[in-house]
Scaffold this motif. Sequence first.
Motif, PDB file in Angstrom:
ATOM      1  N   SER A 129       7.612 -30.626  26.413  1.00 55.12           N
ATOM      2  CA  SER A 129       7.385 -29.950  25.135  1.00 55.12           C
ATOM      3  C   SER A 129       7.904 -28.512  25.165  1.00 55.12           C
ATOM      4  O   SER A 129       8.390 -27.996  24.150  1.00 55.12           O
ATOM      5  CB  SER A 129       5.897 -29.966  24.793  1.00 55.12           C
ATOM      6  N   ILE A 130       7.824 -27.869  26.328  1.00 57.33           N
ATOM      7  CA  ILE A 130       8.360 -26.508  26.460  1.00 57.33           C
ATOM      8  C   ILE A 130       9.877 -26.528  26.329  1.00 57.33           C
ATOM      9  O   ILE A 130      10.476 -25.685  25.638  1.00 57.33           O
ATOM     10  CB  ILE A 130       7.937 -25.895  27.813  1.00 57.33           C
ATOM     11  N   LEU A 131      10.507 -27.481  26.983  1.00 60.06           N
ATOM     12  CA  LEU A 131      11.964 -27.600  26.892  1.00 60.06           C
ATOM     13  C   LEU A 131      12.405 -27.912  25.465  1.00 60.06           C
ATOM     14  O   LEU A 131      13.458 -27.445  25.014  1.00 60.06           O
ATOM     15  CB  LEU A 131      12.453 -28.700  27.841  1.00 60.06           C
ATOM     16  N   GLU A 132      11.593 -28.664  24.752  1.00 65.48           N
ATOM     17  CA  GLU A 132      11.933 -28.990  23.365  1.00 65.48           C
ATOM     18  C   GLU A 132      11.901 -27.746  22.483  1.00 65.48           C
ATOM     19  O   GLU A 132      12.757 -27.567  21.610  1.00 65.48           O
ATOM     20  CB  GLU A 132      10.964 -30.041  22.836  1.00 65.48           C
ATOM     21  N   VAL A 133      10.921 -26.873  22.718  1.00 65.50           N
ATOM     22  CA  VAL A 133      10.847 -25.620  21.960  1.00 65.50           C
ATOM     23  C   VAL A 133      12.084 -24.768  22.216  1.00 65.50           C
ATOM     24  O   VAL A 133      12.639 -24.145  21.303  1.00 65.50           O
ATOM     25  CB  VAL A 133       9.567 -24.839  22.328  1.00 65.50           C
ATOM     26  N   ALA A 134      12.541 -24.747  23.472  1.00 63.23           N
ATOM     27  CA  ALA A 134      13.721 -23.962  23.835  1.00 63.23           C
ATOM     28  C   ALA A 134      15.030 -24.685  23.520  1.00 63.23           C
ATOM     29  O   ALA A 134      16.108 -24.139  23.761  1.00 63.23           O
ATOM     30  CB  ALA A 134      13.672 -23.625  25.326  1.00 63.23           C
ATOM     31  N   GLN A 135      14.932 -25.917  23.010  1.00 62.89           N
ATOM     32  CA  GLN A 135      16.101 -26.746  22.701  1.00 62.89           C
ATOM     33  C   GLN A 135      16.975 -26.943  23.942  1.00 62.89           C
ATOM     34  O   GLN A 135      18.201 -26.871  23.900  1.00 62.89           O
ATOM     35  CB  GLN A 135      16.912 -26.133  21.553  1.00 62.89           C
ATOM     36  N   LEU A 136      16.302 -27.206  25.064  1.00 60.25           N
ATOM     37  CA  LEU A 136      16.989 -27.428  26.338  1.00 60.25           C
ATOM     38  C   LEU A 136      16.606 -28.780  26.944  1.00 60.25           C
ATOM     39  O   LEU A 136      16.697 -28.964  28.159  1.00 60.25           O
ATOM     40  CB  LEU A 136      16.658 -26.299  27.321  1.00 60.25           C
ATOM     41  N   SER A 137      16.190 -29.718  26.105  1.00 57.03           N
ATOM     42  CA  SER A 137      15.752 -31.017  26.618  1.00 57.03           C
ATOM     43  C   SER A 137      16.881 -31.770  27.313  1.00 57.03           C
ATOM     44  O   SER A 137      16.634 -32.587  28.213  1.00 57.03           O
ATOM     45  CB  SER A 137      15.199 -31.873  25.467  1.00 57.03           C
ATOM     46  N   ASP A 138      18.123 -31.506  26.908  1.00 57.71           N
ATOM     47  CA  ASP A 138      19.267 -32.222  27.489  1.00 57.71           C
ATOM     48  C   ASP A 138      20.206 -31.290  28.249  1.00 57.71           C
ATOM     49  O   ASP A 138      21.386 -31.602  28.426  1.00 57.71           O
ATOM     50  CB  ASP A 138      20.046 -32.938  26.377  1.00 57.71           C
ATOM     51  N   CYS A 139      19.680 -30.158  28.705  1.00 61.43           N
ATOM     52  CA  CYS A 139      20.534 -29.199  29.403  1.00 61.43           C
ATOM     53  C   CYS A 139      20.846 -29.671  30.823  1.00 61.43           C
ATOM     54  O   CYS A 139      20.186 -30.564  31.359  1.00 61.43           O
ATOM     55  CB  CYS A 139      19.852 -27.833  29.454  1.00 61.43           C
ATOM     56  N   LYS A 140      21.834 -29.062  31.427  1.00 55.24           N
ATOM     57  CA  LYS A 140      22.163 -29.349  32.824  1.00 55.24           C
ATOM     58  C   LYS A 140      21.109 -28.699  33.719  1.00 55.24           C
ATOM     59  O   LYS A 140      20.684 -27.571  33.480  1.00 55.24           O
ATOM     60  CB  LYS A 140      23.551 -28.816  33.167  1.00 55.24           C
ATOM     61  N   SER A 141      20.703 -29.410  34.758  1.00 54.83           N
ATOM     62  CA  SER A 141      19.630 -28.924  35.621  1.00 54.83           C
ATOM     63  C   SER A 141      20.173 -28.048  36.744  1.00 54.83           C
ATOM     64  O   SER A 141      21.360 -28.077  37.076  1.00 54.83           O
ATOM     65  CB  SER A 141      18.859 -30.102  36.216  1.00 54.83           C
ATOM     66  N   LEU A 142      19.262 -27.251  37.319  1.00 47.77           N
ATOM     67  CA  LEU A 142      19.564 -26.391  38.459  1.00 47.77           C
ATOM     68  C   LEU A 142      18.594 -26.708  39.583  1.00 47.77           C
ATOM     69  O   LEU A 142      17.507 -27.254  39.360  1.00 47.77           O
ATOM     70  CB  LEU A 142      19.464 -24.916  38.071  1.00 47.77           C
ATOM     71  N   ALA A 143      18.961 -26.339  40.802  1.00 46.89           N
ATOM     72  CA  ALA A 143      18.147 -26.664  41.976  1.00 46.89           C
ATOM     73  C   ALA A 143      17.241 -25.523  42.417  1.00 46.89           C
ATOM     74  O   ALA A 143      16.488 -25.670  43.367  1.00 46.89           O
ATOM     75  CB  ALA A 143      19.057 -27.070  43.144  1.00 46.89           C
ATOM     76  N   ASN A 144      17.310 -24.377  41.719  1.00 48.52           N
ATOM     77  CA  ASN A 144      16.549 -23.204  42.136  1.00 48.52           C
ATOM     78  C   ASN A 144      16.041 -22.490  40.888  1.00 48.52           C
ATOM     79  O   ASN A 144      16.805 -22.237  39.964  1.00 48.52           O
ATOM     80  CB  ASN A 144      17.445 -22.268  42.961  1.00 48.52           C
TER      81      ASN A 144
END
Length: 385
Positions: A118-133
């Motif tokens: 739900s936090i990622l949805e607010v930031a509109q980053l639900s489908d963003c590329k992930s990071l390891a750090n």
Amino acid sequence: MAQPKGFVDVINPDYVCHLHKAIYGLKQAPRQWYNTLTAHLVSMGFKHSLSDPSLLTLVYVDDILITGDNNTLISNIIQQLHQHFNMKQLGEVHSFLGIQIERNPNQFFLSQQNYAASILEVAQLSDCKSLANPTCTKLPSNFSADSILGDPTIYRRITGSLQYLTLTRSDISYSVNLLSQHMHQPLPQHIYLLKHLLRYIRGTINYGIPITKSNLMLSSFSDADWAGDPTSRKSTSGYCSFLGDTLISWTVKKQMMVARSSTESEYRALAALTADVVWLRRVLTDFGIQQSAPTDLYCDNTSAIALANNPVFHARTKHIEIDHRFVRDHIYHSTIRLLPINTVDQPADIFTKSLSTPRFQQLRSKLSVTPRPNSLTGDIRTIAT
């Protein structure tokens, strides 16, 4: 109390309403509900914890979690509560206050996957590329604008939400603490770090902490990053505690005063951890888990350990006299025992500074922050009123 303006009784202007029951939504309503519930629980034989008066059971607005190792006794308690309160039994717990609880006979796994989504949805980053750090050791020279996170209101809203996410994600505690220090006026670098953290959460959205069967001995780790804040030159304290193999407590906090040496910053972190350990030992006693031996506190600063164990007080350490005596007293009374640990093996290092990805992942595994297992089963019940 007073009569509301425009509705004052002319004949009896000093009268006030006498409520026969609390009105839901008023400021005093949660307190009245707490008093009513706890009074009944005490009448059933429950006792208030000396270390935390609300320890009878966990009460949060109108959700109650009852747990124990005697199913018959739990059922009797639920039946007695049904006689006095309008309640609905929801059966074995799967989710409580946004925390998913998955079970098997040897393990509980706590995570907040839906909440993180739900936090990622607010930031509109639900489908963003992930990071390891979640952090970066070196910031770029230029920062690209972000139409969503660049809004200070959204920045504050997401950062505040991330603070609740740290309940099961100790690996992001340092990053969230850093972002929270700039809520009043986030700059481009802070927006960049927030987006960096959200991309890390996207790639580890199913991570959480397991509660496993192991010994019930308490052990703790303390660390500090001396003068880590480039602006104020204040140090950051970080410490965590394990009950057997299970992580049960962790803290990241900027120290109130500027430390004059790394020994002082480490020692102040030790004093804060000692206070936390004393409280944890009391809570464990309330649960019938006696700590017969001193709690082992691990620190990677030999000077701080020597200062704590040295009964001679030197002039160079007058400015930390109170912390010195506090830690010394608990060493003397065998509440704690200070032990050295190599910096490489110090799990609390993850709470005090930005780390390289291999080092971060190594310490994350030491904190037992892991992906959610495929399938789990168990016995805890939830009740909603």
